[in-house]
Design a protein around this motif. Structure first.
Motif, short mmCIF file in Angstrom:
data_model
loop_
_atom_site.label_atom_id
_atom_site.label_comp_id
_atom_site.label_asym_id
_atom_site.label_seq_id
_atom_site.Cartn_x
_atom_site.Cartn_y
_atom_site.Cartn_z
N ARG A 197 -8.49 9.19 -3.14
CA ARG A 197 -8.96 10.54 -3.47
C ARG A 197 -7.84 11.58 -3.39
NH1 ARG A 197 -13.76 10.98 0.74
NH2 ARG A 197 -12.05 10.18 2.02
N ASP A 198 -6.68 11.20 -2.81
CA ASP A 198 -5.55 12.13 -2.75
C ASP A 198 -5.01 12.48 -4.12
OD1 ASP A 198 -5.53 12.36 0.04
OD2 ASP A 198 -4.20 10.63 0.29
N SER A 232 -12.90 14.42 1.73
CA SER A 232 -11.62 14.19 1.05
C SER A 232 -10.71 15.39 1.26
CB SER A 232 -11.83 13.96 -0.45
OG SER A 232 -12.09 15.19 -1.12
N ALA A 285 -1.13 13.02 0.61
CA ALA A 285 -1.20 12.16 1.78
C ALA A 285 -0.28 12.66 2.88
CB ALA A 285 -0.84 10.73 1.40
N ARG A 313 0.86 -1.18 0.00
CA ARG A 313 0.00 0.00 0.00
C ARG A 313 0.89 1.23 0.00
NH1 ARG A 313 -4.33 2.14 4.60
NH2 ARG A 313 -5.10 3.91 3.36
N GLU A 327 -4.05 15.34 10.13
CA GLU A 327 -4.88 14.41 10.88
C GLU A 327 -4.22 13.96 12.17
OE1 GLU A 327 -6.05 11.02 8.62
OE2 GLU A 327 -6.90 12.19 6.97
N LYS A 330 -12.86 9.94 7.02
CA LYS A 330 -12.95 9.85 5.56
C LYS A 330 -14.29 10.30 5.00
CE LYS A 330 -9.42 6.24 5.25
NZ LYS A 330 -8.39 7.27 5.06
N ASP A 370 -4.93 7.83 0.44
CA ASP A 370 -6.35 7.71 0.12
C ASP A 370 -6.47 7.87 -1.40
OD1 ASP A 370 -9.07 8.34 -0.45
OD2 ASP A 370 -9.35 9.28 1.51
N ARG A 374 -2.05 15.72 4.36
CA ARG A 374 -3.28 15.31 5.04
C ARG A 374 -2.99 14.55 6.33
NH1 ARG A 374 -5.25 10.60 5.00
NH2 ARG A 374 -4.22 9.92 3.06
N GLU A 375 -2.10 13.56 6.26
CA GLU A 375 -1.80 12.76 7.44
C GLU A 375 -1.15 13.59 8.54
OE1 GLU A 375 -2.29 9.66 8.41
OE2 GLU A 375 -3.28 8.86 6.63
#
Length: 266
Positions: free
Chosen positions: A52-53, A124, A85, A9, A92, A121, A50, A88-89
């Motif tokens: 959607r990223d 997005s 990502a 992944r 988050e 989630k 994700d 975003r991460e």
């Protein structure tokens, strides 16, 4: 990859850095032991991509996805997803938001609801940026390294590591269910604590800390052009951690505390 190994992944991990009177500090988290991957380990913020990223409809400031694709030897689409990502991460997991409206950075505390929606989630990352009128600040990131989980692990990640500085007026926090400790620490202090057996570092985390500790200032570190190539530890003939082989693995095992359980894997 063998026919029996878990699928890879794509993931992004961010090494947040700042200057201190005792060298460069990094923001570290100790994952809760219940986590399926790297439970109890000391890590940097990060996580999986994700799908959607890869959404192209977002504002972007700094090196474009094609530049990142060249740095990480991947496609432009995946490069965009990895950078998204990473940002975003980081938001988050520790509340640092590498996005702005012009030169104005928002107060992350005012975006708690949006942070929660990103975690679950229901929102997005591209939708979040558009809704807030923000541009992703790729200029605040630097490519650092590329590690791939060994084939014997039940969860495997193809992870690109990034360097980043915290924007003015922001401070990372520990408001994530994935970690029970979150704090700044000197890069060399974190390595010394690992050697003393006070916490545990997996090889990729150790490697990034070793790189950071080799520089006197954040400015010097961020200016380095790193030789980025995939590093996937070889499993060898055993099931124990010490059966792994990777770049500088001899240094890693030489520095490891004697009281660390040998059955810890990647």
């Amino acid at each position: 990859m063998s026919e029996h190994s878990a699928p890879l992944r794509d993931a992004a991990t961010v090494v947040l850095v700042r200057d201190s009177g005792n060298g460069i500090e990094v923001f570290l988290q100790r994952r809760v032991k219940q986590m399926a991957f790297a439970g109890g380990m000391t890590v940097f913020p990060g996580g999986g991509v994700d799908p959607r990223d890869a959404d192209a409809d977002l504002a972007w400031t700094g090196p474009d996805p094609a530049w990142w694709a060249e740095q990480f030897s991947t496609t432009t689409e995946l490069a965009q997803a990895l950078v998204c990502a990473a940002v975003r991460e980081t938001f988050e997991e520790c509340g640092v938001l590498l996005a702005s409206s012009g030169e104005r950075f928002p107060d992350p505390a005012s975006l708690r609801a949006e942070r929660t929606a990103l975690v679950d989630k229901s929102l997005s990352f591209a939708e979040f940026l558009r809704g807030q009128g923000l541009s992703l600040r790729a200029d605040l990131l630097r490519p650092l390294s590329h590690w791939i989980t060994p084939v014997n692990e039940s969860r495997r990640y193809d992870t690109r590591f990034f360097l980043a500085q915290v924007p003015p007026g922001q401070e990372p926090d520990g408001a994530t269910s994935e970690a029970d400790v979150a704090r700044w620490a000197g890069a060399q202090d974190a390595l010394d604590a690992w050697s003393a057996g006070r916490h545990f570092l997996l090889p990729p985390t150790w490697a990034q800390l070793t790189e950071v500790a080799g520089h006197a200032t954040v400015e010097a570190l961020m200016a380095v052009e790193h030789d980025i190539h995939p590093i996937q530890p070889d499993v060898g003939s055993g099931e124990r951690l010490t059966s792994l082989s990777f770049e500088r693995s001899a240094d890693y095992f030489a520095g490891m505390a004697d009281n660390v359980p040998e059955d810890l894997g990647l």
